[in-house]
Design an enzyme around this catalytic site. Structure first.
Site, PDB file in Angstrom:
ATOM      1  N   LYS A 148       0.799  -1.219   0.000  1.00 28.76           N
ATOM      2  CA  LYS A 148       0.000   0.000   0.000  1.00 28.76           C
ATOM      3  C   LYS A 148       0.838   1.277   0.000  1.00 28.76           C
ATOM      4  O   LYS A 148       0.309   2.354  -0.238  1.00 28.76           O
ATOM      5  CB  LYS A 148      -0.974  -0.023   1.178  1.00 28.76           C
ATOM      6  CG  LYS A 148      -2.042  -1.095   1.051  1.00 28.76           C
ATOM      7  CD  LYS A 148      -3.019  -0.763  -0.071  1.00 28.76           C
ATOM      8  CE  LYS A 148      -4.159  -1.763  -0.109  1.00 28.76           C
ATOM      9  NZ  LYS A 148      -5.259  -1.325  -0.962  1.00 28.76           N
TER      10      LYS A 148
HETATM   11  C1  LIG Z   1      -2.830  -7.134   3.756  1.00 29.41           C
HETATM   12  C2  LIG Z   1      -3.683  -6.779   2.579  1.00 29.41           C
HETATM   13  N1  LIG Z   1      -3.942  -7.710   1.660  1.00 29.41           N
HETATM   14  C3  LIG Z   1      -4.726  -7.453   0.597  1.00 29.41           C
HETATM   15  C4  LIG Z   1      -5.311  -6.210   0.420  1.00 29.41           C
HETATM   16  C5  LIG Z   1      -6.205  -5.984  -0.767  1.00 29.41           C
HETATM   17  O1  LIG Z   1      -5.605  -5.136  -1.715  1.00 29.41           O
HETATM   18  P1  LIG Z   1      -6.469  -4.227  -2.683  1.00 29.41           P
HETATM   19  O2  LIG Z   1      -7.094  -3.154  -1.817  1.00 29.41           O
HETATM   20  O3  LIG Z   1      -5.508  -3.648  -3.647  1.00 29.41           O
HETATM   21  O4  LIG Z   1      -7.516  -5.070  -3.292  1.00 29.41           O
HETATM   22  C6  LIG Z   1      -5.058  -5.198   1.352  1.00 29.41           C
HETATM   23  C7  LIG Z   1      -5.694  -3.898   1.232  1.00 29.41           C
HETATM   24  O5  LIG Z   1      -5.746  -3.119   2.170  1.00 29.41           O
HETATM   25  C8  LIG Z   1      -4.224  -5.480   2.456  1.00 29.41           C
HETATM   26  O6  LIG Z   1      -3.962  -4.554   3.394  1.00 29.41           O
END
Ligand SMILES: Cc1ncc(COP(=O)(O)O)c(C=O)c1O
Length: 325
Positions: free
Chosen positions: A52
């Protein structure tokens, strides 16, 4: 945004230039008895220990460029912790006050890390029927309402990861192309556990543009597979960071989805533990979910393929949970 420009002696001007360009590792121990390869992108090696950081930088730099963020204006976003950590880093370096609004259901490490990075952290109680460590769609609605209220009170810029195209753009411009370059354009399949859908959307767009035959699968928690059109029976799954049972993810382009996979809590947890023990890769729940789904694809419909996955965040973010008993 221009590519990071190291100075002549290799010193980066700020930690923001250390975001991205994470290693891509072949999981050769986990795939030993399987027909095919899994290439894992170690996103936990970003400065905030998650993928992120990429979108945080993109959200702020796009908003600076289009004038929606003024110098010194407060930035606010709801977060399961990772986007907030990325925004705390980016806002701290660039000098914007940042407020992170987070459910009390997320692990405490995240709130403490954001606070350490200079963020103001507003914690929102879960619904009475919810369980700590299991943030439901209902819990997220409470966090959204709090974020809207505080944004209006402070006249803040909302770095809205669920709506702003910058989220997917970060992965379209960088994560996807990095995977293509690092793998020598050899990937056949991509599967991704979806929260906002930004990672899936951006990577899938880059992959499909490169070669439309690259198959892209959305991963959801078993019992909360609303994107696949399944009934919601388990909103309180344990795979933190996604699976929010939101059928209307605006960033997700359905024409890029070749199929939907479901992963149980147990499968995600036990694969995260295997990654640590067998591959020396210390990652979180959703990393376990992504690799568990990739293994299933190699065992079933995608035998012989090269599957790319993201390992979204670090296992360090879950030391207070029973992921590491
Ligand atoms: C640990 C983790 N995995 C997966 C995701 C999912 O990613 P995306 O928001 O790009 O779908 C997030 C999103 O906050 C996350 O923090």
């Amino acid at each position: 945004m221009p590519a990071p420009t190291p100075t002549a002696n290799g010193v980066l001007p700020s930690v923001l230039d250390a975001i991205g360009d994470t290693p891509l590792v072949s999981l050769e121990r986990i795939t030993r008895s399987l027909d095919g390869r899994i290439l894992a992108k170690l996103e936990y090696l970003n400065p905030g220990f998650s993928k992120k950081d990429r979108i945080a930088r993109q959200l702020i730099e796009d908003a600076e460029a289009n004038g929606s963020l003024r110098p010194g204006q407060t930035v606010i976003e709801l977060t399961s912790g990772n986007t907030g950590t990325g925004l705390a880093i980016v806002c701290g370096v660039k000098g914007y006050p940042f407020v992170a609004v987070m459910s009390r259901g997320n692990s405490v490490e995240r709130a403490r890390m954001m606070a350490a990075l200079g963020a103001e952290v507003a914690l929102v109680d879960q619904l009475p029927e919810s369980t700590p460590g299991q943030v439901s769609g209902g819990d997220l609605e409470l966090v959204e309402a709090a974020a809207q209220r505080i944004a209006a009170e402070r006249g803040a810029f909302r770095a809205d990861q669920f709506r702003l195209a910058s989220n997917a753009r970060a992965h379209y411009l960088y994560t996807g192309p990095e995977i293509l370059r690092q793998s020598g354009q050899s990937i056949d399949v991509f599967c991704d556990f979806v929260g906002s859908g930004g990672s899936f959307a951006g990577c899938a767009a880059a992959f499909k543009e490169h070669r439309p035959s690259i198959k892209c699968f959305v991963i959801e928690p078993a019992g909360a597979a609303v994107l696949a059109g399944e009934p919601l029976t388990r909103p309180d799954h344990r795979i933190q960071g996604g699976g929010y049972s939101k059928p209307d993810l605006v960033l997700l382009r359905r024409e890029h989805v070749d199929g939907y996979l479901q992963v149980t809590d147990d499968a995600a947890l036990s694969m995260a533990r295997r990654l640590a023990r067998e591959e020396g890769i210390f990652a979180g729940f959703s990393s376990g979910a992504n690799v568990a789904a990739a293994v299933r694809l190699l065992e079933t419909t995608c035998r012989g393929a090269t599957v790319a996955v993201l390992l979204p965040d670090s296992g360090l973010k879950y030391l207070s949970t029973d992921l590491w008993p």
